[in-house]
Motif scaffolding. Structure first.
Motif, PDB file in Angstrom:
ATOM      1  N   LEU A 210       0.877  -1.173   0.000  1.00 39.70           N
ATOM      2  CA  LEU A 210       0.000   0.000   0.000  1.00 39.70           C
ATOM      3  C   LEU A 210       0.915   1.224   0.000  1.00 39.70           C
ATOM      4  CD1 LEU A 210      -2.581  -1.157   2.712  1.00 39.70           C
ATOM      5  CD2 LEU A 210      -2.545  -1.689   0.265  1.00 39.70           C
ATOM      6  N   PRO A 211       1.221   1.787  -1.146  1.00 41.30           N
ATOM      7  CA  PRO A 211       2.240   2.848  -1.234  1.00 41.30           C
ATOM      8  C   PRO A 211       1.856   4.089  -0.453  1.00 41.30           C
ATOM      9  CG  PRO A 211       1.011   2.651  -3.285  1.00 41.30           C
ATOM     10  CD  PRO A 211       0.621   1.484  -2.445  1.00 41.30           C
ATOM     11  N   GLY A 212       2.895   4.742   0.099  1.00 38.22           N
ATOM     12  CA  GLY A 212       2.663   6.002   0.789  1.00 38.22           C
ATOM     13  C   GLY A 212       3.139   6.043   2.215  1.00 38.22           C
ATOM     14  N   LEU A 213       3.657   4.917   2.742  1.00 43.52           N
ATOM     15  CA  LEU A 213       4.089   4.881   4.139  1.00 43.52           C
ATOM     16  C   LEU A 213       5.598   4.954   4.306  1.00 43.52           C
ATOM     17  CD1 LEU A 213       1.728   2.157   5.697  1.00 43.52           C
ATOM     18  CD2 LEU A 213       1.511   4.651   5.827  1.00 43.52           C
ATOM     19  N   VAL A 214       6.350   4.748   3.245  1.00 40.97           N
ATOM     20  CA  VAL A 214       7.807   4.758   3.343  1.00 40.97           C
ATOM     21  C   VAL A 214       8.296   6.135   3.790  1.00 40.97           C
ATOM     22  CG1 VAL A 214       9.967   4.505   2.092  1.00 40.97           C
ATOM     23  CG2 VAL A 214       8.071   2.957   1.604  1.00 40.97           C
ATOM     24  N   GLY A 228     -18.430  -6.465   4.203  1.00 39.09           N
ATOM     25  CA  GLY A 228     -18.536  -7.141   2.914  1.00 39.09           C
ATOM     26  C   GLY A 228     -17.333  -7.977   2.549  1.00 39.09           C
ATOM     27  N   GLY A 229     -16.402  -8.155   3.474  1.00 40.92           N
ATOM     28  CA  GLY A 229     -15.171  -8.880   3.194  1.00 40.92           C
ATOM     29  C   GLY A 229     -13.993  -7.944   3.066  1.00 40.92           C
ATOM     30  N   GLY A 230     -12.815  -8.477   3.194  1.00 46.65           N
ATOM     31  CA  GLY A 230     -11.622  -7.655   3.136  1.00 46.65           C
ATOM     32  C   GLY A 230     -11.368  -6.934   4.442  1.00 46.65           C
ATOM     33  N   HIS A 231     -10.369  -6.066   4.439  1.00 49.83           N
ATOM     34  CA  HIS A 231      -9.986  -5.325   5.635  1.00 49.83           C
ATOM     35  C   HIS A 231      -9.723  -3.863   5.300  1.00 49.83           C
ATOM     36  CE1 HIS A 231      -9.168  -9.460   6.885  1.00 49.83           C
ATOM     37  NE2 HIS A 231      -9.169  -9.042   8.139  1.00 49.83           N
ATOM     38  N   ARG A 232      -9.926  -3.024   6.290  1.00 57.79           N
ATOM     39  CA  ARG A 232      -9.516  -1.628   6.204  1.00 57.79           C
ATOM     40  C   ARG A 232      -8.308  -1.443   7.110  1.00 57.79           C
ATOM     41  NH1 ARG A 232     -13.428   3.507   5.857  1.00 57.79           N
ATOM     42  NH2 ARG A 232     -13.836   2.341   3.959  1.00 57.79           N
ATOM     43  N   ILE A 233      -7.231  -0.896   6.574  1.00 55.23           N
ATOM     44  CA  ILE A 233      -5.985  -0.738   7.320  1.00 55.23           C
ATOM     45  C   ILE A 233      -5.901   0.678   7.872  1.00 55.23           C
ATOM     46  CG2 ILE A 233      -3.495  -1.018   7.266  1.00 55.23           C
ATOM     47  CD1 ILE A 233      -5.050  -3.548   6.558  1.00 55.23           C
ATOM     48  N   TRP A 234      -5.743   0.767   9.178  1.00 59.72           N
ATOM     49  CA  TRP A 234      -5.574   2.052   9.857  1.00 59.72           C
ATOM     50  C   TRP A 234      -4.125   2.172  10.328  1.00 59.72           C
ATOM     51  CZ3 TRP A 234      -9.431   5.765  10.676  1.00 59.72           C
ATOM     52  CH2 TRP A 234     -10.731   5.373  10.336  1.00 59.72           C
ATOM     53  N   ALA A 235      -3.600   3.393  10.269  1.00 63.41           N
ATOM     54  CA  ALA A 235      -2.244   3.666  10.741  1.00 63.41           C
ATOM     55  C   ALA A 235      -2.257   4.939  11.579  1.00 63.41           C
ATOM     56  CB  ALA A 235      -1.285   3.829   9.559  1.00 63.41           C
ATOM     57  N   SER A 236      -1.680   4.858  12.784  1.00 60.34           N
ATOM     58  CA  SER A 236      -1.496   6.072  13.582  1.00 60.34           C
ATOM     59  C   SER A 236      -0.123   6.633  13.241  1.00 60.34           C
ATOM     60  CB  SER A 236      -1.614   5.774  15.081  1.00 60.34           C
ATOM     61  OG  SER A 236      -0.615   4.869  15.499  1.00 60.34           O
ATOM     62  N   VAL A 237      -0.084   7.917  12.918  1.00 55.81           N
ATOM     63  CA  VAL A 237       1.117   8.522  12.352  1.00 55.81           C
ATOM     64  C   VAL A 237       1.512   9.748  13.162  1.00 55.81           C
ATOM     65  CG1 VAL A 237       2.150   9.485  10.269  1.00 55.81           C
ATOM     66  CG2 VAL A 237       0.417   7.700  10.074  1.00 55.81           C
ATOM     67  N   TRP A 238       2.809   9.856  13.466  1.00 57.61           N
ATOM     68  CA  TRP A 238       3.314  10.968  14.253  1.00 57.61           C
ATOM     69  C   TRP A 238       3.034  12.302  13.557  1.00 57.61           C
ATOM     70  CZ3 TRP A 238       4.920  11.304  19.114  1.00 57.61           C
ATOM     71  CH2 TRP A 238       5.596  12.439  19.518  1.00 57.61           C
ATOM     72  N   THR A 248      -7.593   2.592  -2.603  1.00 58.46           N
ATOM     73  CA  THR A 248      -6.733   3.114  -3.675  1.00 58.46           C
ATOM     74  C   THR A 248      -5.665   4.060  -3.150  1.00 58.46           C
ATOM     75  OG1 THR A 248      -8.303   4.932  -4.085  1.00 58.46           O
ATOM     76  CG2 THR A 248      -8.572   2.908  -5.385  1.00 58.46           C
ATOM     77  N   ARG A 249      -5.906   4.685  -1.995  1.00 53.75           N
ATOM     78  CA  ARG A 249      -4.933   5.634  -1.452  1.00 53.75           C
ATOM     79  C   ARG A 249      -5.170   5.792   0.047  1.00 53.75           C
ATOM     80  NH1 ARG A 249      -7.252  10.652  -0.587  1.00 53.75           N
ATOM     81  NH2 ARG A 249      -9.341  10.922  -1.455  1.00 53.75           N
ATOM     82  N   TRP A 250      -4.232   6.474   0.696  1.00 56.42           N
ATOM     83  CA  TRP A 250      -4.356   6.748   2.131  1.00 56.42           C
ATOM     84  C   TRP A 250      -5.131   8.047   2.341  1.00 56.42           C
ATOM     85  CZ3 TRP A 250      -3.127   3.289   5.743  1.00 56.42           C
ATOM     86  CH2 TRP A 250      -2.227   2.267   5.422  1.00 56.42           C
ATOM     87  N   GLU A 251      -6.144   8.005   3.207  1.00 58.10           N
ATOM     88  CA  GLU A 251      -6.851   9.211   3.634  1.00 58.10           C
ATOM     89  C   GLU A 251      -6.353   9.574   5.030  1.00 58.10           C
ATOM     90  OE1 GLU A 251     -10.969   8.211   3.629  1.00 58.10           O
ATOM     91  OE2 GLU A 251     -11.156   8.299   1.443  1.00 58.10           O
ATOM     92  N   THR A 252      -6.201  10.879   5.269  1.00 57.58           N
ATOM     93  CA  THR A 252      -5.672  11.360   6.539  1.00 57.58           C
ATOM     94  C   THR A 252      -6.772  11.996   7.364  1.00 57.58           C
ATOM     95  OG1 THR A 252      -3.510  11.775   5.521  1.00 57.58           O
ATOM     96  CG2 THR A 252      -3.942  12.833   7.625  1.00 57.58           C
ATOM     97  N   HIS A 253      -6.840  11.622   8.646  1.00 53.67           N
ATOM     98  CA  HIS A 253      -7.787  12.202   9.599  1.00 53.67           C
ATOM     99  C   HIS A 253      -6.960  12.990  10.617  1.00 53.67           C
ATOM    100  CE1 HIS A 253     -11.299   9.672   8.334  1.00 53.67           C
ATOM    101  NE2 HIS A 253     -10.304   8.938   7.874  1.00 53.67           N
ATOM    102  N   THR A 254      -7.080  14.308  10.582  1.00 52.98           N
ATOM    103  CA  THR A 254      -6.304  15.177  11.460  1.00 52.98           C
ATOM    104  C   THR A 254      -7.235  15.943  12.383  1.00 52.98           C
ATOM    105  OG1 THR A 254      -6.348  16.927   9.785  1.00 52.98           O
ATOM    106  CG2 THR A 254      -4.461  15.435   9.765  1.00 52.98           C
ATOM    107  N   PRO A 255      -6.695  16.532  13.462  1.00 58.79           N
ATOM    108  CA  PRO A 255      -7.543  17.340  14.347  1.00 58.79           C
ATOM    109  C   PRO A 255      -8.191  18.494  13.590  1.00 58.79           C
ATOM    110  CG  PRO A 255      -5.409  16.902  15.354  1.00 58.79           C
ATOM    111  CD  PRO A 255      -5.305  16.446  13.956  1.00 58.79           C
ATOM    112  N   ALA A 256      -9.415  18.809  13.976  1.00 59.92           N
ATOM    113  CA  ALA A 256     -10.156  19.897  13.308  1.00 59.92           C
ATOM    114  C   ALA A 256      -9.499  21.224  13.607  1.00 59.92           C
ATOM    115  CB  ALA A 256     -11.601  19.893  13.793  1.00 59.92           C
TER     116      ALA A 256
END
Length: 256
Positions: A210-214, A228-238, A248-256
């Motif tokens: 899943l490109p974008g974490l390097v 519906g099957g499959g998995h959703r991958i979550w990553a906590s990032v500094w 298809t891509r990484w979505e970012t959830h940041t503080p409002a």
């Protein structure tokens, strides 16, 4: 008695009892444990449960376990250069392992202490995370270090990645399992300052499925099954909040 009837009776009892907020009586009871209750320190880095049901905690000032009534401290040996314990785990042989901030890994087995550090056995004196991987009757202890990558202990033997390998000098935060993807079966992953590494054929390699974490400081990973099957991958990032792979891509959830 139907759940709705129980709820209404609870609300009625709270109102008749003069409670300012009737919902308070329906909330699960919460209790706070701190220094007065017997914890060595108010900052807890890790929690584990042992085979007899006791709760063990690692703190900035040592370790303690809880039997449901009393906290009992577990003091590292006087020869230890720190009491700061970041992680802990029990292995199938009954040993307890304690990963420290600056003094490597301490092992307690049948009342006897031993140390594993940069002087011998480990590539770094800072231990951030521990994980036991069971393989039938055998087991392996995974040790994620600060700046020395990943060490493994199996059947009395230590090994780790060479310093010139991709994960050889990595700063490892957490271990977790990834589900099958991209033609691979389940894989053990290590969240690191340098991105994510996965264990493939006995070697730790950068995770590029899943490109974008390097190069991103990833603190932890979690694979959540989808209805519906499959998995959703979550990553906590500094400093970036949470990232989630949308297919298809990484979505970012940041503080409002």
């Amino acid at each position: 008695m139907p759940v709705l009837r129980l709820l209404l009776l609870g609300l009625l009892a709270a109102v008749l009892g003069g409670a300012a907020d009737p919902w308070v009586s329906l909330r699960p009871p919460m209790r706070r444990y701190g220094l007065q209750e017997g914890l060595p320190n108010g900052t807890v880095y890790a929690i584990q449960r042992d085979r007899v049901g006791r709760l063990w905690v690692a703190t900035q000032d040592g370790v303690a376990h809880y039997d449901g009534r009393t906290w009992t401290p577990v003091n590292l040996p006087s020869s230890s250069t720190t009491r700061f314990v970041r992680t802990l785990v029990e292995t199938p042989d009954g040993s307890w392992w304690f990963g420290t901030e600056t003094d490597g890994l301490w092992r307690l087995k049948q009342g006897i202490w031993s140390n594993h550090s940069l002087k011998k056995d480990l590539p770094s004196d800072r231990v951030n995370t521990l994980l036991v991987v069971q393989d039938g009757p055998s087991w392996t202890l995974m040790v994620g270090t600060g700046g020395g990558g990943i060490a493994t202990y199996r059947e009395g033997t230590w090994s780790w990645e060479p310093s010139d390998a991709p994960a050889g000098r990595a700063w490892i935060w957490k271990f977790n399992w990834l589900p099958p993807m991209q033609g691979h079966g389940p894989r053990l992953a290590a969240a690191a300052k340098e991105g994510v590494f996965v264990l493939e054929e006995g070697r730790w390699v950068p995770f590029v499925d899943l490109p974008g974490l390097v190069g991103i400081d990833v603190n932890d990973l979690l694979a959540v099954p989808e209805p519906g099957g499959g998995h959703r991958i979550w990553a906590s990032v500094w400093n970036l909040g949470l990232m989630v792979w949308n297919g298809t891509r990484w979505e970012t959830h940041t503080p409002a």
